[in-house]
Design an enzyme around this catalytic site. Structure first.
Site, PDB file in Angstrom:
ATOM      1  N   HIS A 221       0.843  -1.202   0.000  1.00  0.00           N
ATOM      2  CA  HIS A 221       0.000   0.000   0.000  1.00  0.00           C
ATOM      3  C   HIS A 221       0.880   1.256   0.000  1.00  0.00           C
ATOM      4  CE1 HIS A 221      -3.155  -2.617   2.213  1.00  0.00           C
ATOM      5  NE2 HIS A 221      -3.663  -2.361   1.024  1.00  0.00           N
TER       6      HIS A 221
ATOM      7  N   LYS B  44     -18.492  -5.775   7.942  1.00  0.00           N
ATOM      8  CA  LYS B  44     -17.250  -6.556   8.059  1.00  0.00           C
ATOM      9  C   LYS B  44     -16.661  -6.400   9.449  1.00  0.00           C
ATOM     10  CE  LYS B  44     -15.281  -7.023   3.450  1.00  0.00           C
ATOM     11  NZ  LYS B  44     -14.155  -6.606   2.592  1.00  0.00           N
TER      12      LYS B  44
END
Ligand code: PNS
Length: 159
Positions: free
Chosen positions: A17, A41
């Site tokens: 990332h 989630k």
């Protein structure tokens, strides 16, 4: 001001990332790393923990800020007056789903362009999930995530 959004779960942020952050930060005036809060989630790290981790990881980039969002990405991007959404591509396997999302986002908001950046070869195998899998069984994750994050991942699995 050319604003770009780099969205993701960042559960946790990895060096892959960060490689995308580094590349994208050179392409826009202001990059916002935007961490999703998805109520459906259950991430390993809370939104607050992820926010703190990402902030620590990008603090050396003067044109990068960190934010959180929920709901539709393009609506959030419009609120931020972003002109583009940055996505990292590691392999062909990422492409199909990313392509589908990019086209749906374009349908919802034709003014915002999705830009795909290829990660470095050395990070092409890396994902948050695989880092968690290795750490869960006590494997070494050095060099895969920023140091501030590595300690927290190890701690999570040692309790
Ligand atoms: O790091 P991730 O989990 O691969 O990131 C996925 C993310 C957050 C970029 C994606 O799930 C998303 O954009 N969610 C927001 C909801 C949305 O806008 N959905 C429509 C896109 S087709």
């Amino acid at each position: 001001m050319r604003v770009a959004i780099y969205p993701g779960s960042f559960d946790p942020i990895t060096n892959g990332h960060l490689d995308v952050v580094k590349r994208a930060s050179k392409m826009c005036e202001h990059l916002i790393v935007s961490i999703i809060y998805n109520p459906n989630k259950t991430p390993l790290f809370t939104l607050e923990e992820r926010f703190r981790q990402v902030k620590g990881a990008v603090m050396n980039y003067s044109n990068v800020t960190v934010d959180t969002f929920t709901g539709l990405l393009v609506e959030y991007a419009q609120q931020k007056q972003a002109v583009s959404i940055i996505k990292g591509l590691r392999a062909i396997s990422d492409f199909e789903y990313e392509f589908q999302m990019a086209l749906m986002n374009r349908k919802l908001c034709p003014d915002i362009e999705t830009i795909f950046l290829m990660t470095s070869n050395e990070y092409s195998y890396l994902s948050s999930s695989i880092v968690k899998e290795v750490a869960r069984f006590g494997g070494c994750i050095k060099g895969l995530v920023p140091e501030n994050v590595r300690r927290e991942v190890i701690e999570k699995f040692s309790s």
